[in-house]
Motif scaffolding. Structure first.
Motif, mmCIF file in Angstrom:
data_model
loop_
_atom_site.group_PDB
_atom_site.id
_atom_site.type_symbol
_atom_site.label_atom_id
_atom_site.label_comp_id
_atom_site.label_asym_id
_atom_site.label_seq_id
_atom_site.Cartn_x
_atom_site.Cartn_y
_atom_site.Cartn_z
ATOM 1 N N UNK A 47 0.853 -1.187 0.000
ATOM 2 C CA UNK A 47 0.000 0.000 0.000
ATOM 3 C C UNK A 47 0.888 1.236 0.000
ATOM 4 N N UNK A 48 0.749 2.045 -1.038
ATOM 5 C CA UNK A 48 1.560 3.241 -1.196
ATOM 6 C C UNK A 48 0.805 4.455 -0.690
ATOM 7 N N UNK A 104 12.378 6.147 -3.518
ATOM 8 C CA UNK A 104 13.073 6.777 -2.403
ATOM 9 C C UNK A 104 13.510 5.686 -1.439
ATOM 10 N N UNK A 105 14.479 5.993 -0.634
ATOM 11 C CA UNK A 105 15.026 5.024 0.320
ATOM 12 C C UNK A 105 13.929 4.500 1.245
ATOM 13 N N UNK A 106 13.733 3.187 1.261
ATOM 14 C CA UNK A 106 12.793 2.572 2.184
ATOM 15 C C UNK A 106 11.339 2.625 1.776
ATOM 16 N N UNK A 161 9.733 -1.010 1.468
ATOM 17 C CA UNK A 161 9.594 -1.605 2.798
ATOM 18 C C UNK A 161 8.436 -0.958 3.568
ATOM 19 N N UNK A 162 8.344 0.359 3.512
ATOM 20 C CA UNK A 162 7.262 1.068 4.218
ATOM 21 C C UNK A 162 5.902 0.694 3.644
ATOM 22 N N UNK A 189 0.830 -2.423 4.321
ATOM 23 C CA UNK A 189 -0.142 -3.438 3.912
ATOM 24 C C UNK A 189 -0.384 -4.447 5.027
ATOM 25 N N UNK A 190 0.674 -4.905 5.679
ATOM 26 C CA UNK A 190 0.527 -5.865 6.772
ATOM 27 C C UNK A 190 -0.331 -5.273 7.882
#
Length: 91
Positions: free
Chosen positions: A7-8, A24-26, A29-30, A35-36
């Motif tokens: 999910x962005x 962008x950095x990370x 992962x974010x 989403x979790x």
């Protein structure tokens, strides 16, 4: 890392942000962590509930759930995949 979607946020310029302004950095992962947390929020888990995750992949859901002290049973198919490889995974 996960096999499924993420999910962005608007701060990351939405789902096309990496195409329009670059990664962008990370940000991946974010988005995956978001989403979790979204899935767990939708599940409305409460103390005393248990979670069954089928196809736990890399374990991101399992790690997040264990950090919240909720019981989890994760089932991955990799063991059965390896049993079906007579020469091993790389043989």
């Amino acid at each position: 890392m996960m096999y499924s979607c993420a999910l962005w946020s608007d701060a990351e310029n939405g789902i096309r942000g990496d195409l329009t302004v670059g990664p962008t950095e990370g940000d991946l992962e974010a988005a995956q962590e978001r989403k979790v947390h979204y899935v767990l929020k939708q599940a409305r888990l409460r103390r005393g509930d248990r979670l069954l995750e089928i196809g736990s992949g890399w374990g991101a859901m399992s790690i997040t759930v264990s950090n919240h002290s909720l019981p989890l049973l994760g089932w991955s198919l990799i063991f059965y995949f390896l049993l079906g490889c007579p020469n091993g995974l790389y043989g």
